[in-house]
Design a protein around this motif. Sequence first.
Motif, PDB file in Angstrom:
ATOM      1  N   THR A  63       0.824  -1.206   0.000  1.00  0.00           N
ATOM      2  CA  THR A  63       0.000   0.000   0.000  1.00  0.00           C
ATOM      3  C   THR A  63       0.862   1.260   0.000  1.00  0.00           C
ATOM      4  OG1 THR A  63      -0.083   0.193   2.427  1.00  0.00           O
ATOM      5  CG2 THR A  63      -1.748  -1.213   1.371  1.00  0.00           C
ATOM      6  N   SER A 137      -5.583   5.487   6.045  1.00  0.00           N
ATOM      7  CA  SER A 137      -5.947   4.087   6.246  1.00  0.00           C
ATOM      8  C   SER A 137      -7.375   3.958   6.758  1.00  0.00           C
ATOM      9  CB  SER A 137      -4.979   3.429   7.233  1.00  0.00           C
ATOM     10  OG  SER A 137      -3.680   3.407   6.711  1.00  0.00           O
ATOM     11  N   ALA A 141     -10.585   2.242   4.775  1.00  0.00           N
ATOM     12  CA  ALA A 141     -11.359   1.147   5.365  1.00  0.00           C
ATOM     13  C   ALA A 141     -12.822   1.523   5.471  1.00  0.00           C
ATOM     14  CB  ALA A 141     -10.798   0.806   6.738  1.00  0.00           C
ATOM     15  N   VAL A 144     -14.484   1.110   2.156  1.00  0.00           N
ATOM     16  CA  VAL A 144     -14.736  -0.293   1.847  1.00  0.00           C
ATOM     17  C   VAL A 144     -15.986  -0.782   2.547  1.00  0.00           C
ATOM     18  CG1 VAL A 144     -13.871  -2.639   2.209  1.00  0.00           C
ATOM     19  CG2 VAL A 144     -12.337  -0.858   1.375  1.00  0.00           C
ATOM     20  N   SER A 145     -16.194  -0.320   3.776  1.00  0.00           N
ATOM     21  CA  SER A 145     -17.332  -0.807   4.561  1.00  0.00           C
ATOM     22  C   SER A 145     -18.617  -0.042   4.292  1.00  0.00           C
ATOM     23  CB  SER A 145     -17.002  -0.709   6.059  1.00  0.00           C
ATOM     24  OG  SER A 145     -16.913   0.645   6.451  1.00  0.00           O
ATOM     25  N   GLU A 156     -20.627  -1.412  11.031  1.00  0.00           N
ATOM     26  CA  GLU A 156     -19.905  -0.849   9.887  1.00  0.00           C
ATOM     27  C   GLU A 156     -18.434  -0.611  10.236  1.00  0.00           C
ATOM     28  OE1 GLU A 156     -22.082   2.566   8.676  1.00  0.00           O
ATOM     29  OE2 GLU A 156     -23.868   1.437   8.155  1.00  0.00           O
ATOM     30  N   GLU A 159     -16.589  -3.879  10.075  1.00  0.00           N
ATOM     31  CA  GLU A 159     -16.213  -4.278   8.718  1.00  0.00           C
ATOM     32  C   GLU A 159     -14.981  -3.514   8.255  1.00  0.00           C
ATOM     33  OE1 GLU A 159     -19.413  -3.984   5.986  1.00  0.00           O
ATOM     34  OE2 GLU A 159     -20.822  -5.069   7.255  1.00  0.00           O
ATOM     35  N   GLY A 160     -14.933  -2.220   8.596  1.00  0.00           N
ATOM     36  CA  GLY A 160     -13.777  -1.424   8.217  1.00  0.00           C
ATOM     37  C   GLY A 160     -12.506  -1.906   8.890  1.00  0.00           C
ATOM     38  N   ALA A 162     -11.974  -4.936   9.991  1.00  0.00           N
ATOM     39  CA  ALA A 162     -11.648  -6.237   9.402  1.00  0.00           C
ATOM     40  C   ALA A 162     -10.885  -6.042   8.093  1.00  0.00           C
ATOM     41  CB  ALA A 162     -12.926  -7.047   9.168  1.00  0.00           C
ATOM     42  N   ALA A 163     -11.245  -4.977   7.350  1.00  0.00           N
ATOM     43  CA  ALA A 163     -10.539  -4.683   6.104  1.00  0.00           C
ATOM     44  C   ALA A 163      -9.094  -4.280   6.359  1.00  0.00           C
ATOM     45  CB  ALA A 163     -11.261  -3.566   5.343  1.00  0.00           C
ATOM     46  N   LEU A 164      -8.818  -3.811   7.577  1.00  0.00           N
ATOM     47  CA  LEU A 164      -7.444  -3.468   7.942  1.00  0.00           C
ATOM     48  C   LEU A 164      -6.656  -4.684   8.411  1.00  0.00           C
ATOM     49  CD1 LEU A 164      -7.983  -0.133   9.918  1.00  0.00           C
ATOM     50  CD2 LEU A 164      -7.027  -0.393   7.625  1.00  0.00           C
ATOM     51  N   GLY A 165      -7.323  -5.826   8.553  1.00  0.00           N
ATOM     52  CA  GLY A 165      -6.612  -7.051   8.890  1.00  0.00           C
ATOM     53  C   GLY A 165      -6.857  -7.613  10.277  1.00  0.00           C
TER      54      GLY A 165
END
Length: 202
Positions: A63, A137, A141, A144-145, A156, A159-160, A162-165
Motif C-alpha cells: 500500500t 488508512s 477502510a 470499503v465498509s 460498519e 467491517e472497516g 476487518a478490512a485493515l486485517g
Amino acid sequence: MIDFIRGTVVHWETEYIVVDVRDIGYRVFTPNPYFFQRSDEPVTMYTHHHVREDAIHLFGFATREEQKLFRKLLDVSGIGPRVALGVLAGGRPETIVAAIQQEDLNFLTKLPGIGKKTAQRMVLDLKDKLGATVETSLRAAAEVSGAGEGPSAWSEAREGLAALGYTQAELDRAWQGLKDSVTAEESVDSLMKRALQWLFKG
C-alpha cells in the motif's frame, strides 16, 4: 526513482520476492514476502529505490501508506532501510503510527531493531508528521465498509477494521471493551479510532 512496479511474482524468500516485469526479474525486499502469493495475476508494489555506495536495493510495499511510513522512518537518525522494513513487519502502519503519536515506548521497543533511544527519536521526530498516514488508512477502510453514522455504527466500523486485517476474535474483544461507552450518535470514524486505541493497548 522507481515509485512502483507491476508484474507477476515468480519467486520468494524470507526477505524478498522476485517480480517479473516484462521479462526482467526485480528482487524486491518487503516486510512480508508471503503476502504476495505466487500466481499468474499481476501485482502492483509501491517501491522505494535505495542507492548507496556499495549497493542498490528496491523495497516494496502493498500500500501507499506502508511506502509513506517507510520513507518517514528513514528520516529518523539510527533507522536505515533494513530496520524500517523490520518495523513495518512488526505491525500495521496505523498501529505503529498510533504508538508514535501516543508515545508508547513499550510497544515501539518491541519492534525489530528498535531500542529505547531509537524509539524516543521516533517519537520526537515523527509524532507530529504522521497524522495523514493513519487517517488515510481509516478513510480507505471506511469506504470499503460503506461507513455511515447512527446506531449500527459498530457493525460498519467492524467491517472497516476487518478490512485493515484485524481478526473477528480481536474485534469481539474490542467491542466488549467499548460497548458500554458507545452512544447512538457516535460516528463510524470515531468508533474505529477508539477501537484501534483499545486494540493497541490490549
